[in-house]
Write an enzyme that holds these catalytic residues in place. Structure first.
Site: not given
Length: 436
Positions: A14, A33, A105, A129, A132, A134, A187, A205
């Site tokens: 991640v 942004a 989570k 965000e 939960v 992905g 995996g 979650k």
């Protein structure tokens, strides 16, 4: 305006995916942004390891506490996972006046109440965000997109590993143990797959989703959890013959008595969209009183799908850096003072329909004895499927679908059925939801 400087804790799947997305889409992200976002520092346990991301221009350290204490860092992105040291790092980041984005989570489900309280005290944001489903923006959907609704219930396929296993069992008639080995080789499942196949990951979650949907505190300890290890290829086949698919669902439902919070294998009518969510994909069905049922579908894990949610949270935080904390979207959707202690129902009080599978002697009167016991507990039968006796066996499989009944009554009836001399072994039970 000056760039916003962020530090990432963990450069695994991640964390590395987040760096890649921030670099590749830098121009678009800056336009959204309103300010440039710079990854200045990142922590990793092994500084010499080959990574999935380009770390040029990023100061690496093996000590994540350096990042949460760095006065230059404005946003800390936690992608380490697990409970420790993630909790201490997040709390330290908040103490040091830094906003937090996390994909964790477990951390939110177990410690979110105290984390959010600490953030509110300091006027800081904690965005989660990616914790939960992905890349599916389900938290924003419930918290913001459905803010005008009273959420009646939600049900989600929120663990890709279990969904992959059940899909393979349905499509190819394979046994659970066989598919689990393949999931590990691909995996999709860890060497120790317990959290996935026993429903714990999904329960983390569900805890978060229910809190946002109903305005209740995070209460992981009150979730009923049952995994998929007891599901057989026969169960999947029999369910299909009756017009159903078996999925591991996280279900939260508002009732007059309280909130149901449960994770378990569930029969779903095959015609439902969510019953046709296969492989490692995730989906969450939410029923609002105004909008009706809505279905969110997408990749529930993976480097870039999860990074998509992490980066969206970073952008949200950057957009609100100069805003009044009182005017931000609350962490758990409802204003903190309005979080309600609605009771969570024990599983014994939950009412659902059931799939029952039992092994019975092939002789007159056996089915009559079973139906008599069920009737004595006010349990009506919706359908019966009687299969041929397997070769070499002395008992034949009988499958029943019941109408809705309280779990307490069903348990009492099953105990009586299992005590019959004509019934062999335990009665298999799987809950059934029409999701209509």
């Amino acid at each position: 305006m000056n760039p916003v400087k962020i530090g990432i804790l963990g450069l695994g799947t991640v964390g590395g995916g987040t760096v890649n997305v921030l670099r590749r889409n830098a121009d678009e992200i800056t336009r959204r942004a309103g300010r440039e976002i710079q990854v200045c520092r990142a922590s990793t346990r092994d500084l010499s390891r080959t990574r999935i991301c380009d770390t040029s221009g990023i100061a690496l350290t093996a000590d994540p506490y350096e990042i949460v204490s760095d006065p230059e860092i404005q946003i800390v992105v936690e992608t380490i996972g697990g409970e420790s040291p993630a909790r201490d790092l997040v709390m330290k980041a908040l103490e040091n006046g830094k906003h937090v984005v996390t994909a964790n989570k477990m951390l939110i489900a177990l410690h979110g109440n105290e984390i959010f309280a600490a953030a509110r005290e300091r006027g800081l944001m904690v965005a989660f965000e990616a914790a939960v489903a992905g890349g599916i923006p389900i938290i924003k959907t419930i918290r913001e997109g459905l803010a005008g609704n009273k959420v009646e219930w939600l049900a989600g396929i929120i663990n890709g590993t279990s969904n992959f296993i059940l899909t393979e069992m349905w499509e190819k008639g394979r046994d659970f143990a066989d598919v689990l080995k393949e999931a590990q080789a691909l995996g999709y499942a860890e060497a120790d797959p317990t959290f996935d196949i026993e429903g714990v990951d999904a329960a983390h979650k569900l805890t978060i989703l229910a809190s946002i949907a109903f305005g209740i505190p995070l209460q992981f300890g009150k979730v009923y959890i049952e995994g998929i290890t007891g599901i057989t290829a026969g169960d999947v086949k029999y369910a299909e013959a009756l017009g159903y698919r078996i999925k591991l669902l996280g279900i939260a439902r508002r009732t007059p008595k309280g909130i149901e919070l449960r994770v378990h294998p569930t029969l779903i009518p095959a015609r439902r969209l969510i019953a046709n969510v296969n492989g490692v994909m995730n989906a969450v069905l939410v029923k609002g009183d105004a909008v009706g049922p809505t279905l969110s579908y997408g990749a529930g894990a993976g480097a870039e799908p999860t990074a998509s949610a992490v980066v969206a949270d970073i952008v949200d935080v950057v957009r609100t850096l100069t805003s009044d904390p009182e005017n931000r979207v609350p962490h758990l959707a409802f204003q903190p003072a309005a979080i309600s202690e609605i009771p969570i129902l024990p599983i014994e009080e939950v009412e659902t329909a059931y799939y029952l599978r039992l092994s019975a002697e092939d002789k007159p009167g056996v089915l009559a004895d079973v139906t008599r016991i069920l009737a004595g507990h006010h349990i009506s039968i919706e359908a019966v499927l009687q299969k041929e006796m397997p070769e070499g066996e002395s008992h034949l499989p009988v499958i029943m679908l019941t109408q809705k009944v309280a779990e307490r009554e069903l348990n009492a009836a099953v105990r009586e059925i299992e005590a019959l001399p004509t019934i062999k072994g335990a009665v298999k039970r799987i809950r059934l939801e029409t999701l209509g």
